[in-house]
Design a protein around this motif. Structure first.
Motif, PDB file in Angstrom:
ATOM      1  N   TYR A  26      47.513  57.374  42.997  1.00 32.36           N
ATOM      2  CA  TYR A  26      46.169  57.946  43.056  1.00 32.36           C
ATOM      3  C   TYR A  26      45.047  56.943  42.783  1.00 32.36           C
ATOM      4  CZ  TYR A  26      48.968  62.164  42.599  1.00 32.36           C
ATOM      5  OH  TYR A  26      49.905  63.147  42.782  1.00 32.36           O
ATOM      6  N   TYR A  27      45.397  55.798  42.193  1.00 34.29           N
ATOM      7  CA  TYR A  27      44.378  54.856  41.764  1.00 34.29           C
ATOM      8  C   TYR A  27      44.544  53.499  42.447  1.00 34.29           C
ATOM      9  CZ  TYR A  27      43.022  57.957  37.954  1.00 34.29           C
ATOM     10  OH  TYR A  27      42.561  59.019  37.218  1.00 34.29           O
ATOM     11  N   ALA A  28      43.403  52.904  42.765  1.00 32.16           N
ATOM     12  CA  ALA A  28      43.379  51.494  43.133  1.00 32.16           C
ATOM     13  C   ALA A  28      43.331  50.675  41.846  1.00 32.16           C
ATOM     14  CB  ALA A  28      42.158  51.190  43.988  1.00 32.16           C
ATOM     15  N   ILE A  29      43.936  49.497  41.894  1.00 34.53           N
ATOM     16  CA  ILE A  29      43.963  48.612  40.731  1.00 34.53           C
ATOM     17  C   ILE A  29      43.231  47.317  41.063  1.00 34.53           C
ATOM     18  CG2 ILE A  29      45.389  47.318  39.121  1.00 34.53           C
ATOM     19  CD1 ILE A  29      45.676  50.328  38.798  1.00 34.53           C
ATOM     20  N   GLY A  30      42.310  46.958  40.220  1.00 29.18           N
ATOM     21  CA  GLY A  30      41.559  45.726  40.390  1.00 29.18           C
ATOM     22  C   GLY A  30      41.826  44.754  39.257  1.00 29.18           C
ATOM     23  N   TRP A  31      41.716  43.484  39.586  1.00 29.74           N
ATOM     24  CA  TRP A  31      41.745  42.418  38.574  1.00 29.74           C
ATOM     25  C   TRP A  31      40.322  41.885  38.418  1.00 29.74           C
ATOM     26  CZ3 TRP A  31      45.564  41.207  35.329  1.00 29.74           C
ATOM     27  CH2 TRP A  31      46.870  41.597  35.653  1.00 29.74           C
ATOM     28  N   PHE A  32      39.893  41.797  37.180  1.00 28.18           N
ATOM     29  CA  PHE A  32      38.589  41.260  36.841  1.00 28.18           C
ATOM     30  C   PHE A  32      38.797  40.113  35.860  1.00 28.18           C
ATOM     31  CE2 PHE A  32      35.750  44.531  38.596  1.00 28.18           C
ATOM     32  CZ  PHE A  32      36.679  45.516  38.882  1.00 28.18           C
ATOM     33  N   ARG A  33      37.804  39.248  35.733  1.00 27.53           N
ATOM     34  CA  ARG A  33      37.901  38.173  34.746  1.00 27.53           C
ATOM     35  C   ARG A  33      36.542  37.949  34.098  1.00 27.53           C
ATOM     36  NH1 ARG A  33      39.048  32.966  38.737  1.00 27.53           N
ATOM     37  NH2 ARG A  33      36.971  32.919  39.739  1.00 27.53           N
ATOM     38  N   GLN A  34      36.612  37.474  32.874  1.00 27.32           N
ATOM     39  CA  GLN A  34      35.391  37.181  32.140  1.00 27.32           C
ATOM     40  C   GLN A  34      35.566  35.872  31.394  1.00 27.32           C
ATOM     41  OE1 GLN A  34      33.943  40.337  29.583  1.00 27.32           O
ATOM     42  NE2 GLN A  34      31.868  39.528  29.717  1.00 27.32           N
ATOM     43  N   ALA A  35      34.774  34.898  31.798  1.00 23.49           N
ATOM     44  CA  ALA A  35      34.762  33.604  31.130  1.00 23.49           C
ATOM     45  C   ALA A  35      33.744  33.634  30.001  1.00 23.49           C
ATOM     46  CB  ALA A  35      34.429  32.507  32.131  1.00 23.49           C
ATOM     47  N   PRO A  36      33.894  32.764  29.014  1.00 20.37           N
ATOM     48  CA  PRO A  36      32.941  32.743  27.889  1.00 20.37           C
ATOM     49  C   PRO A  36      31.508  32.579  28.377  1.00 20.37           C
ATOM     50  CG  PRO A  36      34.837  31.377  27.395  1.00 20.37           C
ATOM     51  CD  PRO A  36      34.976  31.788  28.831  1.00 20.37           C
ATOM     52  N   GLY A  37      30.637  33.450  27.917  1.00 18.41           N
ATOM     53  CA  GLY A  37      29.230  33.366  28.265  1.00 18.41           C
ATOM     54  C   GLY A  37      28.877  33.860  29.645  1.00 18.41           C
ATOM     55  N   LYS A  38      29.854  34.416  30.356  1.00 17.35           N
ATOM     56  CA  LYS A  38      29.593  34.894  31.717  1.00 17.35           C
ATOM     57  C   LYS A  38      29.876  36.379  31.828  1.00 17.35           C
ATOM     58  CE  LYS A  38      30.366  30.534  34.144  1.00 17.35           C
ATOM     59  NZ  LYS A  38      31.038  29.888  35.292  1.00 17.35           N
ATOM     60  N   GLU A  39      29.341  36.971  32.882  1.00 16.25           N
ATOM     61  CA  GLU A  39      29.591  38.380  33.135  1.00 16.25           C
ATOM     62  C   GLU A  39      30.995  38.576  33.711  1.00 16.25           C
ATOM     63  OE1 GLU A  39      25.029  39.896  34.037  1.00 16.25           O
ATOM     64  OE2 GLU A  39      26.540  39.994  35.603  1.00 16.25           O
ATOM     65  N   ARG A  40      31.500  39.770  33.518  1.00 19.11           N
ATOM     66  CA  ARG A  40      32.796  40.103  34.090  1.00 19.11           C
ATOM     67  C   ARG A  40      32.652  40.205  35.611  1.00 19.11           C
ATOM     68  NH1 ARG A  40      36.289  44.558  30.924  1.00 19.11           N
ATOM     69  NH2 ARG A  40      35.515  43.164  29.286  1.00 19.11           N
ATOM     70  N   GLU A  41      33.588  39.607  36.336  1.00 23.31           N
ATOM     71  CA  GLU A  41      33.521  39.625  37.795  1.00 23.31           C
ATOM     72  C   GLU A  41      34.815  40.139  38.396  1.00 23.31           C
ATOM     73  OE1 GLU A  41      33.398  35.971  40.008  1.00 23.31           O
ATOM     74  OE2 GLU A  41      34.908  34.983  38.753  1.00 23.31           O
ATOM     75  N   GLY A  42      34.675  40.793  39.527  1.00 22.95           N
ATOM     76  CA  GLY A  42      35.842  41.264  40.256  1.00 22.95           C
ATOM     77  C   GLY A  42      36.531  40.110  40.968  1.00 22.95           C
ATOM     78  N   VAL A  43      37.826  40.010  40.831  1.00 30.36           N
ATOM     79  CA  VAL A  43      38.619  38.937  41.438  1.00 30.36           C
ATOM     80  C   VAL A  43      39.396  39.453  42.643  1.00 30.36           C
ATOM     81  CG1 VAL A  43      40.508  37.316  41.064  1.00 30.36           C
ATOM     82  CG2 VAL A  43      38.831  37.726  39.247  1.00 30.36           C
TER      83      VAL A  43
END
Length: 121
Positions: A31-48
């Motif tokens: 039922y769900y899509a799965i995404g990977w996100f990443r967050q580097a120090p001092g940066k916003e979380r981004e979709g990978v």
């Protein structure tokens, strides 16, 4: 309630590879899509990257290097990361969104706690 648990992070040299796993509670992938996100120090979380039953997405910076896949029987999504660069260093999170992928962290319904990937010599 959907539960997500990431694993597979660690320290790797530039040019190396890692495979991240996101274990989801049973039937989540139906039922769900799965995404990977990443967050580097001092940066916003981004979709990978993101995968649904019909669709897979990659951010431009990882195209050709990362591969997302899913194993419905194991209720697990993988992110194979090759040719890693220091700029890939971040905490990587998997997240679930009902039915369809999204590149925006604000649109995701459930989150794991993350796993740290460090690319350094």
């Amino acid at each position: 309630q959907v539960q997500l648990v990431e694993s597979g992070g660690g320290l790797v040299q530039p040019g190396g590879s890692l495979t991240l796993s996101c274990a989801a509670s049973r039937n989540t992938l139906d039922y769900y899509a799965i995404g990977w996100f990443r967050q580097a120090p001092g940066k916003e979380r981004e979709g990978v990257s993101c995968i649904s039953s019909r669709f897979a997405y990659y951010v431009d910076s990882v195209k050709g290097r990362f591969t997302i896949s899913r194993d419905n029987a194991k209720s697990t999504v993988y992110l194979q990361m090759n040719s890693l660069k220091p700029e890939d260093t971040a905490v990587y999170y998997c997240a679930a969104k009902y039915y369809a992928c999204s590149t925006s962290p604000d649109n995701m319904d459930y989150w794991g706690k993350g796993t740290l990937v460090t690319v350094s010599s």
